[in-house]
Design a protein around this motif. Sequence first.
Motif, short mmCIF file in Angstrom:
data_model
loop_
_atom_site.label_atom_id
_atom_site.label_comp_id
_atom_site.label_asym_id
_atom_site.label_seq_id
_atom_site.Cartn_x
_atom_site.Cartn_y
_atom_site.Cartn_z
N GLU A 7 -2.10 5.78 10.49
CA GLU A 7 -1.58 5.42 9.17
C GLU A 7 -0.11 5.04 9.29
O GLU A 7 0.53 5.29 10.32
CB GLU A 7 -1.77 6.60 8.21
CG GLU A 7 -1.60 6.26 6.75
CD GLU A 7 -2.39 5.02 6.34
OE1 GLU A 7 -1.82 3.91 6.43
OE2 GLU A 7 -3.54 5.16 5.94
N ASP A 56 -9.75 2.98 6.01
CA ASP A 56 -10.59 1.85 5.61
C ASP A 56 -11.26 1.17 6.80
O ASP A 56 -12.26 0.47 6.64
CB ASP A 56 -9.77 0.81 4.84
CG ASP A 56 -9.27 1.32 3.51
OD1 ASP A 56 -9.89 2.24 2.96
OD2 ASP A 56 -8.24 0.81 3.01
N PHE A 95 2.18 5.65 3.41
CA PHE A 95 0.85 5.22 2.99
C PHE A 95 -0.08 6.43 2.91
O PHE A 95 -0.07 7.30 3.80
CB PHE A 95 0.26 4.22 3.99
CG PHE A 95 0.73 2.80 3.83
CD1 PHE A 95 -0.18 1.78 3.58
CD2 PHE A 95 2.07 2.47 3.97
CE1 PHE A 95 0.25 0.46 3.45
CE2 PHE A 95 2.51 1.16 3.84
CZ PHE A 95 1.59 0.15 3.58
N ALA A 96 -0.92 6.47 1.88
CA ALA A 96 -2.01 7.44 1.77
C ALA A 96 -1.53 8.88 1.93
O ALA A 96 -2.22 9.71 2.52
CB ALA A 96 -3.09 7.12 2.80
N GLU A 126 -4.19 -2.23 3.02
CA GLU A 126 -5.31 -1.35 3.30
C GLU A 126 -4.78 -0.09 3.97
O GLU A 126 -3.56 0.07 4.13
CB GLU A 126 -6.36 -2.05 4.17
CG GLU A 126 -5.86 -2.53 5.50
CD GLU A 126 -6.83 -3.47 6.20
OE1 GLU A 126 -7.89 -3.80 5.62
OE2 GLU A 126 -6.53 -3.90 7.33
N PHE A 127 -5.69 0.79 4.38
CA PHE A 127 -5.31 2.07 4.95
C PHE A 127 -6.09 2.31 6.23
O PHE A 127 -7.14 1.70 6.45
CB PHE A 127 -5.56 3.19 3.94
CG PHE A 127 -4.86 2.98 2.64
CD1 PHE A 127 -3.53 3.35 2.48
CD2 PHE A 127 -5.51 2.37 1.58
CE1 PHE A 127 -2.87 3.13 1.28
CE2 PHE A 127 -4.86 2.14 0.38
CZ PHE A 127 -3.53 2.52 0.23
N GLY A 131 0.80 -1.23 0.00
CA GLY A 131 0.00 0.00 0.00
C GLY A 131 0.83 1.27 0.00
O GLY A 131 0.28 2.37 -0.14
N HIS A 170 -3.75 -1.18 10.83
CA HIS A 170 -4.36 -1.89 9.71
C HIS A 170 -3.40 -2.86 9.03
O HIS A 170 -2.21 -2.92 9.36
CB HIS A 170 -4.88 -0.87 8.69
CG HIS A 170 -3.82 0.01 8.09
ND1 HIS A 170 -3.01 -0.39 7.05
CD2 HIS A 170 -3.42 1.28 8.39
CE1 HIS A 170 -2.19 0.58 6.72
NE2 HIS A 170 -2.40 1.61 7.51
N SER A 198 -3.04 5.80 -2.62
CA SER A 198 -4.09 6.50 -1.88
C SER A 198 -5.21 5.53 -1.55
O SER A 198 -5.39 4.52 -2.25
CB SER A 198 -4.65 7.66 -2.72
OG SER A 198 -3.64 8.61 -2.98
N PRO A 199 -5.98 5.78 -0.49
CA PRO A 199 -7.07 4.87 -0.13
C PRO A 199 -8.04 4.68 -1.29
O PRO A 199 -8.39 5.63 -1.98
CB PRO A 199 -7.75 5.58 1.05
CG PRO A 199 -6.69 6.44 1.63
CD PRO A 199 -5.86 6.89 0.46
#
Length: 278
Positions: free
Chosen positions: A111, A92, A115-116, A88-89, A31, A84, A35-36
């Motif tokens: 987070e 989520d 990530f994201a 995934e994020f 991930g 998480h 982005s989510p």
Amino acid sequence: MVLRLIVTALAVYVLYAGLLFSLQRRVLYPGAGLSPWSPSGSRAGAETLSLPTSAGGVDAWYMPAAGERALAAGEGAPAAIVFHGNAEFAVDLLDWFAPLRERGIGALYVEYPGFAGSSGRPSEASVLEAARAGYDWLVRHPDVDPERVFAIGRSLGAGVAAGLSRERPLTALVLWSPFVSVGYMALRRYGLPPFLARDRYDTREAISAYPGPVLLFHGRRDPVIPYRHATILADVRGDAELITWECGHNDCPPTAAEFWEPFSDFLVQNRILRSEGS
């Protein structure tokens, strides 16, 4: 002839091991840089914050407890710090864990670096740095009882939660689809020696040293992290509670009740959450 075959096989294995060694963080953190894909996850009522780390800010979302069921005069609410999985994020999980709020439990969703849109790159060291920053923020929150802060980790997040337990005083660990260690998985999935794992996330070592209560959830047909990981962890901690689901990895639990009922009972039994009428 035999010696030549052995040398050739060894050379191929060394090349194979070297390739996977160089790519392991791409495999472990798929991930990163993305982005989510579920940006519509419910953030209503959530406070967005940036956790300070050595590489910059890492995003997190805090959802306060609702109601007064878990509160006593002069006390804050119990709170979960949630980690998480690797594909995934943090955002989520806001919808799935929304019932925490109605149960009188605050929650901080952390987070991972890289990530994201969060700063930095993911590694065991950087992820645990973000986890510590999240914990330190959470226990200082005026609405939170610092004596009732526990961790929830799913898949990769189980290793993060267990790692945090070695550095901060968590009240309990709730591990969903946990794994023994990255090295253990590397040996059994890829045939690589455990010492090649750059990020260890040694859950077995962490929970063996952890003094608090442990709740494990795992699907018996999990193709990503085999069920054997959960039974090994349960054996390490003979007092751990293992809830077995008849499902795989991303299709678990079969029903929401199969998570929330034993989860709530666990929190009540360990005096993290007060039962109705108490």
